[in-house]
Design a protein around this motif. Structure first.
Motif, PDB file in Angstrom:
ATOM      1  N   ASN A 126      31.537  -2.664 -50.862  1.00  0.00           N
ATOM      2  CA  ASN A 126      32.506  -3.594 -51.434  1.00  0.00           C
ATOM      3  C   ASN A 126      32.143  -5.066 -51.247  1.00  0.00           C
ATOM      4  OD1 ASN A 126      34.364  -1.729 -52.513  1.00  0.00           O
ATOM      5  ND2 ASN A 126      35.236  -1.371 -50.483  1.00  0.00           N
ATOM      6  N   TYR A 127      31.239  -5.351 -50.318  1.00  0.00           N
ATOM      7  CA  TYR A 127      30.882  -6.722 -50.019  1.00  0.00           C
ATOM      8  C   TYR A 127      29.396  -6.979 -50.263  1.00  0.00           C
ATOM      9  CZ  TYR A 127      35.367  -6.960 -47.512  1.00  0.00           C
ATOM     10  OH  TYR A 127      36.692  -6.938 -47.177  1.00  0.00           O
ATOM     11  N   GLU A 128      29.052  -8.249 -50.398  1.00  0.00           N
ATOM     12  CA  GLU A 128      27.659  -8.663 -50.439  1.00  0.00           C
ATOM     13  C   GLU A 128      27.268  -9.012 -49.009  1.00  0.00           C
ATOM     14  OE1 GLU A 128      24.221  -8.849 -52.183  1.00  0.00           O
ATOM     15  OE2 GLU A 128      25.986  -8.688 -53.483  1.00  0.00           O
ATOM     16  N   VAL A 129      26.724  -8.040 -48.294  1.00  0.00           N
ATOM     17  CA  VAL A 129      26.448  -8.192 -46.864  1.00  0.00           C
ATOM     18  C   VAL A 129      25.168  -8.997 -46.661  1.00  0.00           C
ATOM     19  CG1 VAL A 129      25.985  -6.991 -44.697  1.00  0.00           C
ATOM     20  CG2 VAL A 129      27.647  -6.052 -46.313  1.00  0.00           C
ATOM     21  N   GLY A 139      32.781  -5.612 -23.004  1.00  0.00           N
ATOM     22  CA  GLY A 139      32.326  -4.285 -22.613  1.00  0.00           C
ATOM     23  C   GLY A 139      32.308  -3.250 -23.710  1.00  0.00           C
ATOM     24  N   GLN A 140      32.683  -3.606 -24.934  1.00  0.00           N
ATOM     25  CA  GLN A 140      32.713  -2.658 -26.041  1.00  0.00           C
ATOM     26  C   GLN A 140      31.668  -3.032 -27.083  1.00  0.00           C
ATOM     27  OE1 GLN A 140      34.349   0.258 -26.644  1.00  0.00           O
ATOM     28  NE2 GLN A 140      33.067   0.301 -28.484  1.00  0.00           N
ATOM     29  N   ASP A 141      30.913  -2.032 -27.557  1.00  0.00           N
ATOM     30  CA  ASP A 141      29.908  -2.258 -28.589  1.00  0.00           C
ATOM     31  C   ASP A 141      30.527  -2.158 -29.977  1.00  0.00           C
ATOM     32  OD1 ASP A 141      27.931  -2.509 -26.658  1.00  0.00           O
ATOM     33  OD2 ASP A 141      27.462  -0.364 -26.702  1.00  0.00           O
ATOM     34  N   TYR A 142      30.080  -3.035 -30.872  1.00  0.00           N
ATOM     35  CA  TYR A 142      30.548  -3.057 -32.257  1.00  0.00           C
ATOM     36  C   TYR A 142      29.361  -3.218 -33.197  1.00  0.00           C
ATOM     37  CZ  TYR A 142      35.158  -4.349 -30.294  1.00  0.00           C
ATOM     38  OH  TYR A 142      36.337  -4.395 -29.578  1.00  0.00           O
ATOM     39  N   THR A 143      29.534  -2.740 -34.425  1.00  0.00           N
ATOM     40  CA  THR A 143      28.662  -3.110 -35.525  1.00  0.00           C
ATOM     41  C   THR A 143      29.383  -4.215 -36.284  1.00  0.00           C
ATOM     42  OG1 THR A 143      27.704  -0.908 -35.745  1.00  0.00           O
ATOM     43  CG2 THR A 143      27.537  -2.370 -37.645  1.00  0.00           C
ATOM     44  N   MET A 144      28.743  -5.371 -36.406  1.00  0.00           N
ATOM     45  CA  MET A 144      29.355  -6.507 -37.090  1.00  0.00           C
ATOM     46  C   MET A 144      28.587  -6.821 -38.372  1.00  0.00           C
ATOM     47  SD  MET A 144      29.967 -10.461 -35.807  1.00  0.00           S
ATOM     48  CE  MET A 144      31.474 -10.112 -34.897  1.00  0.00           C
ATOM     49  N   ILE A 145      29.318  -7.051 -39.452  1.00  0.00           N
ATOM     50  CA  ILE A 145      28.692  -7.465 -40.702  1.00  0.00           C
ATOM     51  C   ILE A 145      29.259  -8.817 -41.128  1.00  0.00           C
ATOM     52  CG2 ILE A 145      28.189  -5.126 -41.508  1.00  0.00           C
ATOM     53  CD1 ILE A 145      30.663  -5.342 -43.331  1.00  0.00           C
ATOM     54  N   THR A 146      28.402  -9.614 -41.753  1.00  0.00           N
ATOM     55  CA  THR A 146      28.777 -10.905 -42.324  1.00  0.00           C
ATOM     56  C   THR A 146      28.548 -10.799 -43.825  1.00  0.00           C
ATOM     57  OG1 THR A 146      28.082 -12.041 -40.311  1.00  0.00           O
ATOM     58  CG2 THR A 146      28.326 -13.389 -42.308  1.00  0.00           C
ATOM     59  N   ARG A 158      34.779 -15.076 -48.232  1.00  0.00           N
ATOM     60  CA  ARG A 158      33.782 -14.513 -47.324  1.00  0.00           C
ATOM     61  C   ARG A 158      34.483 -13.951 -46.089  1.00  0.00           C
ATOM     62  NH1 ARG A 158      34.252 -19.852 -46.937  1.00  0.00           N
ATOM     63  NH2 ARG A 158      34.363 -20.843 -44.868  1.00  0.00           N
ATOM     64  N   GLY A 159      33.686 -13.293 -45.230  1.00  0.00           N
ATOM     65  CA  GLY A 159      34.294 -12.750 -44.031  1.00  0.00           C
ATOM     66  C   GLY A 159      33.287 -12.144 -43.071  1.00  0.00           C
ATOM     67  N   VAL A 160      33.815 -11.674 -41.958  1.00  0.00           N
ATOM     68  CA  VAL A 160      33.062 -10.908 -40.968  1.00  0.00           C
ATOM     69  C   VAL A 160      33.940  -9.742 -40.532  1.00  0.00           C
ATOM     70  CG1 VAL A 160      31.594 -12.763 -40.078  1.00  0.00           C
ATOM     71  CG2 VAL A 160      33.882 -12.461 -39.130  1.00  0.00           C
ATOM     72  N   SER A 161      33.315  -8.613 -40.270  1.00  0.00           N
ATOM     73  CA  SER A 161      34.060  -7.434 -39.845  1.00  0.00           C
ATOM     74  C   SER A 161      33.333  -6.751 -38.703  1.00  0.00           C
ATOM     75  CB  SER A 161      34.231  -6.443 -41.004  1.00  0.00           C
ATOM     76  OG  SER A 161      34.981  -6.996 -42.053  1.00  0.00           O
ATOM     77  N   ALA A 162      34.099  -6.128 -37.824  1.00  0.00           N
ATOM     78  CA  ALA A 162      33.535  -5.390 -36.693  1.00  0.00           C
ATOM     79  C   ALA A 162      34.067  -3.963 -36.720  1.00  0.00           C
ATOM     80  CB  ALA A 162      33.895  -6.072 -35.372  1.00  0.00           C
TER      81      ALA A 162
END
Length: 202
Positions: A126-129, A139-146, A158-162
Motif C-alpha cells: 500500500n505504500y512506497e517504501v 527491549g523490544q525488536d521491531y521492523t520499521m518502514i519509512t 508520508r509516514g513510518v510504521s513499526a
C-alpha cells in the motif's frame, strides 16, 4: 490467520486496512473515552502498557469494542486539526499527524508472527517504501518502514510504521502526517516505542 473464526478474520482485516491505508478516521465502531492512570499510562489489552509519551502526542481515543475478537485499538494525534471530509462523506478532524496502534491477541506465538508478517506485507503493497530496518526500543525488536503514501485520496503524505510479534500478540504502530508537517516522524515514533512495555508469559 488460517483456522480462525470468520468474524475475527473480517475484523482484523477491517482495522488493519484502516491502519495501512493512512486513513484519518477511526474504525466504524463505538468510540470510548481513553482511560489512563494517574501517571498518564494507558493499558492496551492485558499485554501492553504505554507510558505517557512525548508532549507532542495527545491521546485521542482508545477502544476495547473488539476485545472479544482479541483486537485493541488506540490513537494519538499531534499538531493542529482542521475539518476534513473522508471517503464516507463524514466530516472528521484531520490532524497534522496521527499515530495508530493496533494490537491483536493471537492464538499462539506462531500465528502472532504470521499476522505481523501479513500486516507488514500489506504495508509494502500500500505504500512506497523507501527504507526498511530492524530496530530495538525499550527491549523490544521491531521492523520499521519509512514510506510515502501512494493512495491519491489519502490526506496524508508520508509516514513510518513499526511491526512486532510479542509472545501471542501482533502489534502495528503507524505514524502518518500531512505534507507540511515538520517534525521528524522517525524520532517521534521511536520515542513512542520507548514508552511501550510488554508483559507476556513467553
Amino acid at each position: 490467520m488460517k483456522g480462525r473464526p470468520a468474524k475475527k478474520y473480517v475484523c482484523c482485516l477491517a482495522v488493519a486496512a484502516m491502519l495501512l491505508t493512512g486513513g484519518c478516521a477511526a474504525p466504524q465502531i463505538e468510540e470510548e473515552v481513553p482511560e489512563t492512570d494517574a501517571e498518564g499510562n494507558l493499558a492496551v489489552g492485558t499485554v501492553l502498557t504505554v507510558a505517557k509519551p512525548d508532549d507532542r502526542l495527545k491521546l485521542l481515543e482508545s477502544n476495547t469494542a473488539l476485545a472479544a475478537q482479541g483486537m485493541y485499538y488506540a490513537t494519538w494525534v499531534a499538531g493542529d486539526s482542521e475539518p476534513y471530509e473522508n471517503s464516507d462523506g463524514e466530516t472528521v478532524d484531520l490532524y497534522d499527524a496521527q499515530l495508530y496502534l493496533l494490537l491483536e491477541d493471537a492464538d499462539d506465538t506462531a500465528k502472532a508472527g504470521e499476522d505481523m508478517e501479513d500486516w507488514l506485507e500489506q504495508a509494502r503493497d500500500n505504500y512506497e517504501v523507501s527504507q526498511e530496518e530492524q530496530i530495538s526500543c525499550n527491549g523490544q525488536d521491531y521492523t520499521m518502514i519509512t514510506y510515502t503514501c501512494k493512495d491519491p485520496d489519502s490526506p496524508y503524505d508520508r509516514g513510518v510504521s513499526a511491526f512486532a510479534a510479542v509472545g501471542d500478540c501482533a502489534v502495528c504502530i503507524e505514524l502518518t502526517c500531512v505534507e507540511d508537517y515538520e517534525d521528524d516522524l522517525r524520532d517521534l515514533l521511536t520515542g513512542f516505542l520507548e514508552c511501550c512495555t510488554y508483559s507476556t508469559d513467553n
